[in-house]
Design an enzyme around this catalytic site. Structure first.
Site, short mmCIF file in Angstrom:
data_model
loop_
_atom_site.label_atom_id
_atom_site.label_comp_id
_atom_site.label_asym_id
_atom_site.label_seq_id
_atom_site.Cartn_x
_atom_site.Cartn_y
_atom_site.Cartn_z
N LYS A 76 -5.05 -10.57 -2.47
CA LYS A 76 -4.14 -11.09 -3.51
C LYS A 76 -4.54 -10.49 -4.85
O LYS A 76 -5.70 -10.56 -5.27
CB LYS A 76 -4.24 -12.61 -3.58
CG LYS A 76 -3.36 -13.26 -4.67
CD LYS A 76 -1.88 -13.08 -4.40
CE LYS A 76 -1.03 -13.73 -5.49
NZ LYS A 76 -1.11 -15.20 -5.48
N ASP A 96 4.10 -21.93 -2.21
CA ASP A 96 3.23 -21.92 -3.39
C ASP A 96 2.78 -23.34 -3.70
O ASP A 96 2.77 -23.78 -4.86
CB ASP A 96 3.93 -21.29 -4.60
CG ASP A 96 2.97 -20.97 -5.74
OD1 ASP A 96 1.75 -21.10 -5.54
OD2 ASP A 96 3.44 -20.61 -6.84
N GLY A 107 2.37 -25.53 -11.68
CA GLY A 107 2.23 -25.69 -10.24
C GLY A 107 2.72 -27.04 -9.77
O GLY A 107 2.63 -28.04 -10.49
#
Length: 405
Positions: free
Chosen positions: A143, A274, A290
Site C-alpha cells: 500500500k 474502507d 473515516g
C-alpha cells in the site's frame, strides 16, 4: 454439512441447488443430494446463497488503536455482514512497514479473528523497498499513499516510488484526482498490477477506462459510502458535517451516478468498504476522517440491485469473485467444487431499517443507521462452520489466507 434449497447465481442464471460440504470445502453442487445426507443440515429455504464476501480494504485498528476497533470486534462485525475474508491496511501503530512489525501483527491476529484475513504491507518515504521485497509473497499488496497519510507513509519522491513499485508483487494506492493518473503511469512503466483504492470522482474513471483500453493491468475499487452518500448528506446537520467525513471526501450526486455505471459496466472492479472506525466522541471532538462500514456492505449494496443500478450476478463478481482473482486467492470467491466453503445466506425480502442497537463494531455507530437495507444477512459460514446464524455467533476460527492457500 448439506445445504438444502439454496438459490445460487451461476453465470447470469439463478439455480436452485443443494450444496454438499466436507472438510471445509465444497464437494458437490447439484440437485437432490439427499442421498449424501449428513448429520448437519442447513436449510436455505429458497433464499439466495452467495460466496462469502471478500473485503479488500479494511482498517481493523490492531495494533495501536484498539479503543476504536480490534481484530475480534472488527472481524465479528465482518462476519455479521457476510464478509468471510478481509484484508487489513498497514497504517496501524506501529505501521506494518517492516518484517518485524508484520510478524508482531500476525501474532496478535492468531486465534482472535472470526473471519479469514490477509495483510497489506506499507511503503514509506524513507524507502523501505528491501523490506517490501521480503514481504511481497506474504502479503496481498504493497500500500502506497500518494495523497495523504499518517506517520511516514506518504511517499512523494519519484525515485522512492519507483523502488517500491519494483519491489512489490502488486501495488495498492490511495491516489486522488491527478495522482490516479500518476499511479497508472508508474504501473505502466514498471509493469506491476495496480489496485486503485476508493475511487470517488467521475474524472478518475476516465483515467482507469483509458488505462484498461491500452492493456495496463489496473483495477478500480469503490466504497459503499461513495455510492450511496454525497456532499448533500454530509451538509444536512452539524453532526453529519463531522460524522460523514472520509478520505477521499464524499462527492456529488453526479459522481454517485457515474460510479454506479462504472461498477456495473466493468470500469470499476470491486467493492472495498474502507472500514475505518472512530468513536463518535472522537468525531465530535475534532475533524476525523473515516467511517465504519464492513457490517452493512452487502446489505447496502443489495439496495443497488433493488434499485436497478447493478445486477445480482455483477454484485457477486465485484464482492466475491473479482477480489479473489485480483489478489490471487485460489480457494476463495466461488461456490464451486474444491473451493473453501465460505458463503452467506440472505433474506432478499427483508428491507427493515438498520438499527443502532444491532451494531457490532466497537465504534458503535454506522452511517447507514435509519436506512432500509436491501437484504438481511441470515447466516454466514466460514470453511464449512457456521459463524453467524440469526444473531448467534460461532467460535473464532479465522486464519491467515496466504498461509493456507
Amino acid at each position: 454439512m448439506l445445504v438444502k434449497n439454496a438459490k445460487i447465481i451461476m453465470g447470469t442464471e439463478e439455480v436452485m441447488v443443494d450444496i454438499l460440504i466436507q472438510d471445509g470445502k465444497f464437494v458437490k453442487v447439484g440437485r437432490n443430494l439427499a442421498e449424501d445426507l449428513k448429520e448437519e443440515i442447513l436449510d436455505a429455504k429458497g433464499h439466495y446463497v452467495l460466496p462469502g464476501m471478500i473485503d479488500a480494504h479494511t482498517h481493523m485498528r490492531t495494533p495501536g488503536f484498539t479503543h476504536k476497533e480490534d481484530i475480534s470486534s472488527g472481524s465479528k462485525a465482518a462476519i455479521r455482514g457476510g464478509v468471510t475474508s478481509f484484508f487489513d491496511m498497514p497504517n496501524t501503530d506501529p505501521a506494518t512497514v517492516s518484517m518485524e512489525a508484520l510478524e508482531e501483527k500476525r501474532n496478535m491476529y492468531q486465534g482472535n479473528s472470526y473471519a479469514d484475513y490477509a495483510f497489506y504491507f506499507g511503503g514509506t518515504r524513507f524507502d523501505n523497498h528491501e523490506e517490501v521485497q521480503k514481504a511481497a509473497e506474504e502479503t496481498v499488496a504493497t500500500k502506497i499513499f500518494f495523497n495523504v497519510s499518517t506517520g511516514d507513509m506518504l511517499v512523494e519522491d519519484d525515485r522512492i516510488l519507483e523502488n517500491i513499485f519494483h519491489a512489490s508483487k502488486r501495488v495498492a494506492v490511495h491516489a486522488e484526482r491527478e495522482m490516479v493518473e500518476k499511479a497508472i503511469q508508474l504501473a505502466r512503466k514498471i509493469k506491476k498490477p495496480l489496485y486503485l483504492c476508493h475511487i470517488s470522482l467521475e474524472k478518475e474513471l476516465e483515467y482507469i477506462r483509458e488505462a484498461k483500453e491500452i492493456g495496463i493491468e489496473v483495477y478500480g475499487e469503490v466504497t459503499p459510502h461513495h455510492l450511496f452518500l454525497n456532499e448533500e448528506d454530509r451538509e444536512q446537520t452539524e453532526e453529519t458535517k463531522l460524522f460523514l467525513r472520509t478520505k477521499p471526501e464524499l462527492k456529488t450526486k453526479k459522481d454517485n451516478e457515474a460510479l454506479w455505471k462504472a461498477l456495473q459496466y466493468g470500469i470499476l472492479d470491486t467493492i472495498g468498504t474502507d472500514h475505518a472506525p472512530h468513536l463518535l466522541e472522537e468525531k465530535k471532538a475534532k475533524l476525523t476522517f473515516g467511517m465504519p462500514s464492513v457490517e452493512h456492505s452487502l446489505e447496502m449494496m443489495w439496495k443497488g440491485v433493488e434499485e436497478g443500478k447493478i445486477t445480482l450476478p455483477r454484485l457477486q463478481e465485484v464482492m466475491c469473485e473479482n477480489p479473489a482473482n485480483i489478489f490471487g486467492l485460489k480457494t476463495k470467491g466461488k461456490i464451486a467444487v474444491g473451493y473453501d466453503a465460505d458463503f452467506v445466506i440472505v433474506d432478499e425480502k427483508d428491507h427493515s431499517e438498520i438499527q443502532q442497537e444491532e451494531i457490532i463494531s466497537k465504534a458503535a455507530w454506522s452511517p447507514y443507521v435509519g436506512q432500509k437495507r436491501g437484504c438481511k444477512v441470515l447466516t454466514t459460514v466460514l470453511r464449512g462452520e457456521i459463524m453467524y446464524h440469526e444473531g448467534i455467533f460461532g467460535k473464532k476460527r479465522g486464519r491467515e489466507i496466504l498461509k493456507h492457500e
